[in-house]
Design an enzyme around this catalytic site. Sequence first.
Site, mmCIF file in Angstrom:
data_model
loop_
_atom_site.group_PDB
_atom_site.id
_atom_site.type_symbol
_atom_site.label_atom_id
_atom_site.label_comp_id
_atom_site.label_asym_id
_atom_site.label_seq_id
_atom_site.Cartn_x
_atom_site.Cartn_y
_atom_site.Cartn_z
ATOM 1 C CB SER A 106 -1.119 -0.039 1.049
ATOM 2 O OG SER A 106 -1.848 0.900 1.078
ATOM 3 C CG HIS A 258 -5.723 -2.634 0.392
ATOM 4 N ND1 HIS A 258 -4.864 -2.298 -0.794
ATOM 5 C CD2 HIS A 258 -4.994 -1.937 1.629
ATOM 6 C CE1 HIS A 258 -3.880 -1.413 -0.266
ATOM 7 N NE2 HIS A 258 -3.954 -1.163 1.108
#
Length: 280
Positions: A106, A258
């Site tokens: 991320s 994610h």
Amino acid sequence: MLMDRSHYYCSTMNILGVNVHYEVYEKEKGKPTLVLIHGFLSSSFCYRKIIPLLEKDYTIITIDLPPFGKTEKSTKFVHSYTNMAKVVIQLIEALQIKKAFLVGHSMGGQVSLNAAKQRPDLFQKVILLCSSGYMKGVHPSLKFGSYVPYFYLCIKHWLASQGILKNLYNVVHDRTLIDQEMMDGYMAPFLDDKIFRALNRMIRDHEGDLPPEELKQIEQPSLLIWGNEDKVVPVPIGHRLKKDLPNSTFFSFQNTGHLVPEERPEHVTEKIVTFLSQAQ
């Protein structure tokens, strides 16, 4: 998942005026070095499932970026990606490591790309796990708000209103994976109120992600790993990064969100090991 702690140590190092927490897993001297960088509102905890799978083949270093994890929550540190990359670089240099591989999840992907761009001689390859990309700097109104006294309390209230479970629902596709250990691990850094003041400073310092013209200058081989159900950084961002990074490979997992290191530790490890073992 239990880790073998017989070849493990953790410490802090003062870099750019902030006490940075890092951990080292080294089962055998002379193994290639893998540096793991976490994402926004996260910590090295996010790699807990892949570290036991990787440490037999690599020396692993995890870093808690300011102001996250066990690193100092400073309001004086400039929390830009450029500075965070410098933290990574200076720590690796101080540990007398000459060559390393980077893994960034991320926001940690942007930090890794920054570090790779600053020091192509130090970082040979980059693995991006659902990396942020193409985000602009903070909106001027929000940046202005960061100068308002006690604005950090608004940040604290907003994060509290989201709640740890809601935040995990947003980043994990398979919600059955969420247990008490996971909730406690991601919640722990936020029990220190100082983090909210530091996040207020981070809003002020955030400069946005690297633009395409700078991404195209990063020549190291890069592997992009995504979850097809990523709600935070959708798959099209990964495809766009693949086009802008000149020496990159893209792979995505079905039914994955994610937080790929949590959801697909074995598969992510397999992809990393295969990629790093390839001659480039």
